[in-house]
Design a protein around this motif. Structure first.
Motif, PDB file in Angstrom:
ATOM      1  N   VAL A 170       0.831  -1.209   0.000  1.00 40.67           N
ATOM      2  CA  VAL A 170       0.000   0.000   0.000  1.00 40.67           C
ATOM      3  C   VAL A 170       0.864   1.256   0.000  1.00 40.67           C
ATOM      4  CG1 VAL A 170      -1.852   1.190   1.259  1.00 40.67           C
ATOM      5  CG2 VAL A 170      -1.796  -1.285   1.193  1.00 40.67           C
ATOM      6  N   VAL A 171       2.163   1.104   0.235  1.00 44.70           N
ATOM      7  CA  VAL A 171       3.043   2.267   0.311  1.00 44.70           C
ATOM      8  C   VAL A 171       3.121   3.008  -1.027  1.00 44.70           C
ATOM      9  CG1 VAL A 171       5.195   1.087  -0.271  1.00 44.70           C
ATOM     10  CG2 VAL A 171       5.243   3.055   1.255  1.00 44.70           C
ATOM     11  N   GLY A 172       2.777   2.351  -2.118  1.00 44.80           N
ATOM     12  CA  GLY A 172       2.818   3.004  -3.424  1.00 44.80           C
ATOM     13  C   GLY A 172       1.801   4.119  -3.574  1.00 44.80           C
ATOM     14  N   TYR A 173       0.665   4.003  -2.922  1.00 40.41           N
ATOM     15  CA  TYR A 173      -0.371   5.038  -3.035  1.00 40.41           C
ATOM     16  C   TYR A 173       0.094   6.394  -2.504  1.00 40.41           C
ATOM     17  CZ  TYR A 173      -3.470   1.155  -4.147  1.00 40.41           C
ATOM     18  OH  TYR A 173      -4.049   0.068  -4.723  1.00 40.41           O
ATOM     19  N   PRO A 174       0.676   6.464  -1.300  1.00 43.28           N
ATOM     20  CA  PRO A 174       1.158   7.778  -0.852  1.00 43.28           C
ATOM     21  C   PRO A 174       2.309   8.315  -1.712  1.00 43.28           C
ATOM     22  CG  PRO A 174       1.081   6.241   0.996  1.00 43.28           C
ATOM     23  CD  PRO A 174       0.757   5.475  -0.235  1.00 43.28           C
ATOM     24  N   VAL A 175       3.141   7.426  -2.217  1.00 43.25           N
ATOM     25  CA  VAL A 175       4.244   7.879  -3.068  1.00 43.25           C
ATOM     26  C   VAL A 175       3.697   8.530  -4.336  1.00 43.25           C
ATOM     27  CG1 VAL A 175       6.190   7.095  -4.481  1.00 43.25           C
ATOM     28  CG2 VAL A 175       5.899   6.214  -2.160  1.00 43.25           C
ATOM     29  N   TRP A 176       2.725   7.885  -4.993  1.00 41.62           N
ATOM     30  CA  TRP A 176       2.121   8.466  -6.181  1.00 41.62           C
ATOM     31  C   TRP A 176       1.375   9.753  -5.849  1.00 41.62           C
ATOM     32  CZ3 TRP A 176       3.584   7.697 -10.867  1.00 41.62           C
ATOM     33  CH2 TRP A 176       4.121   6.480 -11.236  1.00 41.62           C
ATOM     34  N   ALA A 177       0.718   9.786  -4.708  1.00 42.90           N
ATOM     35  CA  ALA A 177       0.004  11.003  -4.301  1.00 42.90           C
ATOM     36  C   ALA A 177       0.976  12.164  -4.112  1.00 42.90           C
ATOM     37  CB  ALA A 177      -0.782  10.743  -3.023  1.00 42.90           C
ATOM     38  N   VAL A 178       2.126  11.903  -3.508  1.00 44.66           N
ATOM     39  CA  VAL A 178       3.132  12.953  -3.309  1.00 44.66           C
ATOM     40  C   VAL A 178       3.694  13.406  -4.653  1.00 44.66           C
ATOM     41  CG1 VAL A 178       5.451  13.383  -2.389  1.00 44.66           C
ATOM     42  CG2 VAL A 178       3.729  12.296  -0.952  1.00 44.66           C
ATOM     43  N   LEU A 179       3.971  12.475  -5.566  1.00 40.26           N
ATOM     44  CA  LEU A 179       4.506  12.850  -6.874  1.00 40.26           C
ATOM     45  C   LEU A 179       3.527  13.719  -7.661  1.00 40.26           C
ATOM     46  CD1 LEU A 179       6.222   9.540  -8.014  1.00 40.26           C
ATOM     47  CD2 LEU A 179       7.330  11.694  -7.435  1.00 40.26           C
ATOM     48  N   PHE A 180       2.262  13.293  -7.718  1.00 43.55           N
ATOM     49  CA  PHE A 180       1.271  14.099  -8.429  1.00 43.55           C
ATOM     50  C   PHE A 180       1.024  15.427  -7.722  1.00 43.55           C
ATOM     51  CE2 PHE A 180       0.066  10.127 -10.591  1.00 43.55           C
ATOM     52  CZ  PHE A 180       0.081  10.593 -11.890  1.00 43.55           C
ATOM     53  N   GLY A 181       1.044  15.427  -6.399  1.00 43.83           N
ATOM     54  CA  GLY A 181       0.895  16.676  -5.649  1.00 43.83           C
ATOM     55  C   GLY A 181       2.022  17.646  -5.959  1.00 43.83           C
ATOM     56  N   ALA A 182       3.251  17.139  -6.079  1.00 46.23           N
ATOM     57  CA  ALA A 182       4.393  17.995  -6.399  1.00 46.23           C
ATOM     58  C   ALA A 182       4.257  18.583  -7.801  1.00 46.23           C
ATOM     59  CB  ALA A 182       5.690  17.199  -6.276  1.00 46.23           C
ATOM     60  N   ILE A 183       3.779  17.772  -8.747  1.00 52.36           N
ATOM     61  CA  ILE A 183       3.588  18.273 -10.114  1.00 52.36           C
ATOM     62  C   ILE A 183       2.519  19.365 -10.137  1.00 52.36           C
ATOM     63  CG2 ILE A 183       2.684  17.653 -12.392  1.00 52.36           C
ATOM     64  CD1 ILE A 183       4.122  14.955 -12.038  1.00 52.36           C
ATOM     65  N   PHE A 184       1.405  19.128  -9.450  1.00 54.31           N
ATOM     66  CA  PHE A 184       0.339  20.143  -9.419  1.00 54.31           C
ATOM     67  C   PHE A 184       0.788  21.401  -8.679  1.00 54.31           C
ATOM     68  CE2 PHE A 184      -2.686  16.456 -10.047  1.00 54.31           C
ATOM     69  CZ  PHE A 184      -2.990  16.814 -11.346  1.00 54.31           C
ATOM     70  N   ALA A 185       1.566  21.251  -7.627  1.00 57.70           N
ATOM     71  CA  ALA A 185       2.079  22.419  -6.899  1.00 57.70           C
ATOM     72  C   ALA A 185       3.021  23.224  -7.792  1.00 57.70           C
ATOM     73  CB  ALA A 185       2.777  21.979  -5.620  1.00 57.70           C
ATOM     74  N   TRP A 186       3.906  22.534  -8.502  1.00 60.06           N
ATOM     75  CA  TRP A 186       4.845  23.200  -9.418  1.00 60.06           C
ATOM     76  C   TRP A 186       4.072  24.018 -10.457  1.00 60.06           C
ATOM     77  CZ3 TRP A 186      10.298  22.664 -10.208  1.00 60.06           C
ATOM     78  CH2 TRP A 186      10.761  23.204 -11.381  1.00 60.06           C
ATOM     79  N   GLU A 187       3.089  23.404 -11.069  1.00 59.34           N
ATOM     80  CA  GLU A 187       2.309  24.080 -12.100  1.00 59.34           C
ATOM     81  C   GLU A 187       1.502  25.230 -11.507  1.00 59.34           C
ATOM     82  OE1 GLU A 187       1.359  24.417 -16.181  1.00 59.34           O
ATOM     83  OE2 GLU A 187       2.844  23.198 -15.151  1.00 59.34           O
ATOM     84  N   GLY A 188       0.916  25.009 -10.328  1.00 58.34           N
ATOM     85  CA  GLY A 188       0.134  26.057  -9.680  1.00 58.34           C
ATOM     86  C   GLY A 188       0.964  27.277  -9.334  1.00 58.34           C
ATOM     87  N   ILE A 189       2.159  27.067  -8.792  1.00 55.04           N
ATOM     88  CA  ILE A 189       3.043  28.198  -8.461  1.00 55.04           C
ATOM     89  C   ILE A 189       3.408  28.958  -9.726  1.00 55.04           C
ATOM     90  CG2 ILE A 189       5.342  28.808  -7.622  1.00 55.04           C
ATOM     91  CD1 ILE A 189       5.052  26.464  -5.627  1.00 55.04           C
TER      92      ILE A 189
END
Length: 80
Positions: A6-25
């Protein structure tokens, strides 16, 4: 059906969150020089080596997807 970690779910969530944060900034503050992902892609696409690199990346992703998904059943259902 085999258990999966199940550890893969938080890892993917963090990666997509970082991409969306980068684009949002980049989109919220266009005057500070923080590049968006489209700016980075446009910079790569200016040069033939960059275009070939992006093409190779997409080809690698496509081949990898079709290699690893081969033999899976629709929505990972057990065969009947």
């Amino acid at each position: 059906m085999a258990e999966h970690p199940v550890v893969g779910y938080p890892v993917w969530a963090v990666l997509f969150g970082a991409i969306f944060a980068w684009e949002g900034i980049g989109l919220l503050r266009p005057d500070d020089g923080f590049p968006t992902l489209s700016d980075a892609t446009n910079t790569l696409m200016r040069y033939p080596a960059g275009r070939w690199s992006l093409f190779a990346l997409w080809l690698w992703l496509w081949l990898g997807w079709h290699t690893f998904v081969r033999g899976w059943h629709f929505l990972l259902q057990e065969p009947t």
